[in-house]
Scaffold this motif. Structure first.
Motif, PDB file in Angstrom:
ATOM      1  N   VAL A   1       0.871  -1.169   0.000  1.00 26.67           N
ATOM      2  CA  VAL A   1       0.000   0.000   0.000  1.00 26.67           C
ATOM      3  C   VAL A   1       0.911   1.221   0.000  1.00 26.67           C
ATOM      4  O   VAL A   1       1.614   1.486   0.967  1.00 26.67           O
ATOM      5  CB  VAL A   1      -0.939   0.018   1.221  1.00 26.67           C
ATOM      6  N   GLY A   2       0.919   1.936  -1.099  1.00 27.12           N
ATOM      7  CA  GLY A   2       1.851   3.048  -1.251  1.00 27.12           C
ATOM      8  C   GLY A   2       1.247   4.410  -0.998  1.00 27.12           C
ATOM      9  O   GLY A   2       1.973   5.400  -0.866  1.00 27.12           O
ATOM     10  N   SER A   3      -0.093   4.480  -0.913  1.00 27.85           N
ATOM     11  CA  SER A   3      -0.729   5.782  -0.728  1.00 27.85           C
ATOM     12  C   SER A   3      -2.055   5.589  -0.016  1.00 27.85           C
ATOM     13  O   SER A   3      -2.815   4.667  -0.317  1.00 27.85           O
ATOM     14  CB  SER A   3      -0.958   6.461  -2.082  1.00 27.85           C
ATOM     15  N   ILE A   4      -2.316   6.473   0.937  1.00 29.03           N
ATOM     16  CA  ILE A   4      -3.610   6.500   1.604  1.00 29.03           C
ATOM     17  C   ILE A   4      -3.942   7.957   1.901  1.00 29.03           C
ATOM     18  O   ILE A   4      -3.110   8.705   2.409  1.00 29.03           O
ATOM     19  CB  ILE A   4      -3.610   5.646   2.890  1.00 29.03           C
ATOM     20  N   HIS A   5      -5.159   8.370   1.532  1.00 34.66           N
ATOM     21  CA  HIS A   5      -5.521   9.770   1.732  1.00 34.66           C
ATOM     22  C   HIS A   5      -6.986   9.877   2.113  1.00 34.66           C
ATOM     23  O   HIS A   5      -7.856   9.228   1.519  1.00 34.66           O
ATOM     24  CB  HIS A   5      -5.289  10.595   0.464  1.00 34.66           C
ATOM     25  N   ALA A   6      -7.238  10.694   3.130  1.00 34.55           N
ATOM     26  CA  ALA A   6      -8.618  10.988   3.525  1.00 34.55           C
ATOM     27  C   ALA A   6      -8.622  12.251   4.367  1.00 34.55           C
ATOM     28  O   ALA A   6      -7.766  12.437   5.227  1.00 34.55           O
ATOM     29  CB  ALA A   6      -9.208   9.831   4.329  1.00 34.55           C
ATOM     30  N   GLY A   7      -9.579  13.103   4.114  1.00 40.58           N
ATOM     31  CA  GLY A   7      -9.793  14.254   4.968  1.00 40.58           C
ATOM     32  C   GLY A   7      -8.813  15.381   4.798  1.00 40.58           C
ATOM     33  O   GLY A   7      -7.754  15.239   4.191  1.00 40.58           O
ATOM     34  N   ASP A   8      -9.230  16.546   5.370  1.00 36.48           N
ATOM     35  CA  ASP A   8      -8.410  17.750   5.274  1.00 36.48           C
ATOM     36  C   ASP A   8      -8.348  18.531   6.582  1.00 36.48           C
ATOM     37  O   ASP A   8      -7.644  19.532   6.665  1.00 36.48           O
ATOM     38  CB  ASP A   8      -8.959  18.674   4.178  1.00 36.48           C
ATOM     39  N   ALA A   9      -9.095  18.090   7.592  1.00 35.82           N
ATOM     40  CA  ALA A   9      -9.136  18.839   8.852  1.00 35.82           C
ATOM     41  C   ALA A   9      -9.182  17.870  10.023  1.00 35.82           C
ATOM     42  O   ALA A   9      -9.719  16.759   9.919  1.00 35.82           O
ATOM     43  CB  ALA A   9     -10.347  19.767   8.891  1.00 35.82           C
ATOM     44  N   ALA A  10      -8.637  18.315  11.166  1.00 32.58           N
ATOM     45  CA  ALA A  10      -8.546  17.449  12.334  1.00 32.58           C
ATOM     46  C   ALA A  10      -9.906  17.180  12.967  1.00 32.58           C
ATOM     47  O   ALA A  10     -10.101  16.126  13.598  1.00 32.58           O
ATOM     48  CB  ALA A  10      -7.611  18.071  13.380  1.00 32.58           C
ATOM     49  N   ASN A  11     -10.854  18.080  12.821  1.00 28.85           N
ATOM     50  CA  ASN A  11     -12.139  17.925  13.515  1.00 28.85           C
ATOM     51  C   ASN A  11     -13.291  17.599  12.576  1.00 28.85           C
ATOM     52  O   ASN A  11     -14.450  17.849  12.884  1.00 28.85           O
ATOM     53  CB  ASN A  11     -12.456  19.191  14.317  1.00 28.85           C
ATOM     54  N   VAL A  12     -12.954  17.052  11.391  1.00 27.49           N
ATOM     55  CA  VAL A  12     -13.976  16.678  10.420  1.00 27.49           C
ATOM     56  C   VAL A  12     -13.755  15.231   9.996  1.00 27.49           C
ATOM     57  O   VAL A  12     -12.653  14.871   9.556  1.00 27.49           O
ATOM     58  CB  VAL A  12     -13.948  17.587   9.180  1.00 27.49           C
ATOM     59  N   ILE A  13     -14.786  14.409  10.152  1.00 23.49           N
ATOM     60  CA  ILE A  13     -14.721  13.050   9.622  1.00 23.49           C
ATOM     61  C   ILE A  13     -15.117  13.130   8.148  1.00 23.49           C
ATOM     62  O   ILE A  13     -16.226  13.559   7.819  1.00 23.49           O
ATOM     63  CB  ILE A  13     -15.673  12.117  10.394  1.00 23.49           C
ATOM     64  N   PRO A  14     -14.217  12.742   7.244  1.00 24.57           N
ATOM     65  CA  PRO A  14     -14.490  12.938   5.810  1.00 24.57           C
ATOM     66  C   PRO A  14     -15.498  11.925   5.284  1.00 24.57           C
ATOM     67  O   PRO A  14     -15.869  10.961   5.967  1.00 24.57           O
ATOM     68  CB  PRO A  14     -13.119  12.732   5.169  1.00 24.57           C
ATOM     69  N   GLY A  15     -15.869  12.144   4.043  1.00 25.94           N
ATOM     70  CA  GLY A  15     -16.864  11.278   3.421  1.00 25.94           C
ATOM     71  C   GLY A  15     -16.284  10.098   2.669  1.00 25.94           C
ATOM     72  O   GLY A  15     -16.998   9.146   2.354  1.00 25.94           O
ATOM     73  N   HIS A  16     -14.995  10.159   2.347  1.00 23.23           N
ATOM     74  CA  HIS A  16     -14.407   9.041   1.622  1.00 23.23           C
ATOM     75  C   HIS A  16     -12.905   8.975   1.899  1.00 23.23           C
ATOM     76  O   HIS A  16     -12.308   9.938   2.406  1.00 23.23           O
ATOM     77  CB  HIS A  16     -14.667   9.146   0.119  1.00 23.23           C
ATOM     78  N   ALA A  17     -12.313   7.853   1.560  1.00 18.96           N
ATOM     79  CA  ALA A  17     -10.865   7.654   1.663  1.00 18.96           C
ATOM     80  C   ALA A  17     -10.396   6.947   0.405  1.00 18.96           C
ATOM     81  O   ALA A  17     -11.159   6.203  -0.232  1.00 18.96           O
ATOM     82  CB  ALA A  17     -10.506   6.839   2.903  1.00 18.96           C
ATOM     83  N   GLU A  18      -9.147   7.174   0.059  1.00 15.86           N
ATOM     84  CA  GLU A  18      -8.583   6.531  -1.128  1.00 15.86           C
ATOM     85  C   GLU A  18      -7.292   5.812  -0.760  1.00 15.86           C
ATOM     86  O   GLU A  18      -6.442   6.354  -0.062  1.00 15.86           O
ATOM     87  CB  GLU A  18      -8.307   7.556  -2.225  1.00 15.86           C
ATOM     88  N   ILE A  19      -7.162   4.596  -1.231  1.00 14.04           N
ATOM     89  CA  ILE A  19      -5.957   3.788  -1.052  1.00 14.04           C
ATOM     90  C   ILE A  19      -5.412   3.446  -2.430  1.00 14.04           C
ATOM     91  O   ILE A  19      -6.179   3.116  -3.338  1.00 14.04           O
ATOM     92  CB  ILE A  19      -6.264   2.477  -0.297  1.00 14.04           C
ATOM     93  N   GLN A  20      -4.100   3.532  -2.578  1.00 12.74           N
ATOM     94  CA  GLN A  20      -3.460   3.040  -3.796  1.00 12.74           C
ATOM     95  C   GLN A  20      -2.504   1.919  -3.404  1.00 12.74           C
ATOM     96  O   GLN A  20      -1.722   2.060  -2.456  1.00 12.74           O
ATOM     97  CB  GLN A  20      -2.714   4.153  -4.516  1.00 12.74           C
ATOM     98  N   LEU A  21      -2.584   0.817  -4.135  1.00 15.35           N
ATOM     99  CA  LEU A  21      -1.749  -0.330  -3.796  1.00 15.35           C
ATOM    100  C   LEU A  21      -1.148  -0.951  -5.041  1.00 15.35           C
ATOM    101  O   LEU A  21      -1.637  -0.748  -6.160  1.00 15.35           O
ATOM    102  CB  LEU A  21      -2.555  -1.362  -3.003  1.00 15.35           C
ATOM    103  N   ASN A  22      -0.070  -1.704  -4.819  1.00 18.28           N
ATOM    104  CA  ASN A  22       0.658  -2.327  -5.918  1.00 18.28           C
ATOM    105  C   ASN A  22       0.893  -3.796  -5.597  1.00 18.28           C
ATOM    106  O   ASN A  22       1.244  -4.149  -4.468  1.00 18.28           O
ATOM    107  CB  ASN A  22       1.994  -1.620  -6.141  1.00 18.28           C
ATOM    108  N   ILE A  23       0.717  -4.633  -6.599  1.00 18.08           N
ATOM    109  CA  ILE A  23       0.893  -6.078  -6.467  1.00 18.08           C
ATOM    110  C   ILE A  23       1.973  -6.526  -7.437  1.00 18.08           C
ATOM    111  O   ILE A  23       1.957  -6.140  -8.616  1.00 18.08           O
ATOM    112  CB  ILE A  23      -0.419  -6.813  -6.782  1.00 18.08           C
ATOM    113  N   ARG A  24       2.924  -7.326  -6.963  1.00 21.09           N
ATOM    114  CA  ARG A  24       3.965  -7.898  -7.820  1.00 21.09           C
ATOM    115  C   ARG A  24       3.866  -9.413  -7.762  1.00 21.09           C
ATOM    116  O   ARG A  24       3.784  -9.999  -6.677  1.00 21.09           O
ATOM    117  CB  ARG A  24       5.351  -7.478  -7.349  1.00 21.09           C
ATOM    118  N   SER A  25       3.904 -10.052  -8.918  1.00 22.21           N
ATOM    119  CA  SER A  25       3.803 -11.507  -8.966  1.00 22.21           C
ATOM    120  C   SER A  25       4.426 -12.028 -10.250  1.00 22.21           C
ATOM    121  O   SER A  25       4.652 -11.268 -11.199  1.00 22.21           O
ATOM    122  CB  SER A  25       2.334 -11.943  -8.875  1.00 22.21           C
TER     123      SER A  25
END
Length: 415
Positions: A243-267
């Protein structure tokens, strides 16, 4: 500059390399680089076609009857801020897909690949007595996006130009300069990069009961994903999930509406790849359901690289030719690597064997044993690092000589 094999390299190649390094361009935007490549190939006597696969350049030089050898170099750079301290370091920027400004640098060495192939092209064109057949040079865009090789194939590479009997190429690596390495069979991992969007319900930080917290959901998902390789893949298989990236929210006192994860698989194995992808989907959807997410998550493919498989006989032919002037002690087997490349698409699409090797580019003084057990391999800056930059000498002349040698080996003279 003269290589150990007695091939004389134009000193002006150093200036060309530094110029390309100062002016990196992202995938499918390599307009300046492509123009330089096209001009130099024409000056060497090649038939040149530009705009192949958007920004790719193809050069063809026919020299009598015989096989066709495809030599490939990639041209694109990365959205990385260079931190090498070199006097020719990149300060370039570009606009990303969101309209923001990102730094750009040749942190993977594609500027060296381009320079080496241009140097080899000039040498091979100037002395045609040592080979016969057809040279097909492919300066490929967008390798870093995993899309450039397929783009040039889809643009009719093997319909518009001679179909090759072999595909040859190299990639600079954090091995000691003066070494060349290659591994037969599956050599570079297949790679899948995914973007996962998790939907929650936003709320004030003081009222978590009114929310479905996507940050907690994302955290649970990330932890569960770490069990895929350790608990679902056979211990004899090779796979990596990052998992190389995770992002959610912009403020300490606000629960955001969504989160994004970026991941990489090697095989390396298609069955293992399918198992991991299925597990990722099961975990993502399962965690969302457990959290009571109001919407299903979405999983989007960002990029994909197939496994790169070297033809054992083809690679052996190239490495044996290198050993005659570089010395057998300087030819290494690095084993299968977890890095990814799209050069294999050119070979499989053409139905031709692939011979693809690593070109050592790191300062030899940093190494002790100089082989694949050297502890410096874990500490020297590697490709994609902001600190990565190959040493010019002897990397550049050896890289040119390797391509010239490979071409002459596969297109032997009948004289």
């Amino acid at each position: 500059m003269t290589t150990p094999g007695g091939i004389t390299i134009d000193p002006a190649l150093v200036d060309l390399y530094k110029d390309l390094h100062r002016h990196p361009e992202l995938g499918f935007r390599e307009h300046r680089t492509a123009a330089i490549v096209a001009d130099r190939l024409r000056a060497s006597g090649f038939e040149v076609t530009t705009g192949v696969g958007k920004t790719g350049v193809v050069g063809v030089l026919k020299n009598g009857p015989g096989p066709t050898a495809l030599l490939r170099a990639d041209m694109d750079a990365l959205p990385v801020r260079e931190d090498t301290g070199l006097d020719y370091a990149s300060t370039a920027t570009a606009t990303d897909e969101h309209g923001g400004t990102v730094p750009v640098a040749h942190a993977c060495g594609h500027d060296l690949h381009t320079t080496c192939l241009l140097g080899a092209a000039r040498i091979l064109a100037a002395d045609r007595s040592g080979w016969t057949g057809t040279l097909l040079l492919v300066f490929q865009p967008a390798e870093e996006l995993g899309a450039g090789a397929q783009a040039v194939v889809d643009d009719g590479l093997f319909d518009r130009f001679p179909k090759p009997d072999v595909v040859l190429g190299q990639h600079v690596a954090p091995l000691p300069a003066g070494k060349i390495a290659g591994h037969p069979g599956p050599s570079y991992a297949g790679s899948d990069s995914l973007r996962v969007r998790l939907v929650g319900r936003g709320a004030h930080g003081s009222m978590p009961e009114a929310s479905v917290d996507p940050i907690v959901l994302a955290a649970a998902t990330v932890l569960r994903l770490q069990t895929v390789v350790s608990r679902e893949i056979p211990s004899t298989a090779t796979a990596v999930l990052t998992v190389g990236s995770i992002h959610a929210g912009d403020a300490a006192n606000v629960i955001p509406g969504h989160a994004e994860i970026q991941l990489n698989i090697r095989s390396y194995d298609t069955a293992v790849r399918r198992r991991i992808l299925d597990s990722v989907e099961r975990i993502v959807r399962g965690e969302a359901a457990t959290a009571g997410a109001p919407e299903d998550p979405t999983i989007t493919e960002i990029e994909r690289f197939p496994v790169v498989t070297n033809d054992a006989d083809a690679l052996r032919t190239s490495l044996e030719a290198f050993a005659t002037w570089l010395g057998q002690d300087n030819i290494l087997d690095p084993g299968a690597g977890a890095g990814s490349e799209d050069v294999g698409i050119l070979a499989t699409s053409a139905g031709a064997p692939l011979s693809y090797w690593l070109l050592g580019g790191a300062d030899p003084s940093l190494f002790t044993t100089g082989d694949m057990t050297d502890p410096a391999l874990l500490t020297v800056p590697s490709n994609h690092s902001p600190h990565y930059a190959p040493v010019i000498e002897p990397t550049l002349p050896i890289g040119v000589a390797a391509l010239v040698t490979a071409a002459r080996t596969w297109l032997p003279s009948t004289h």
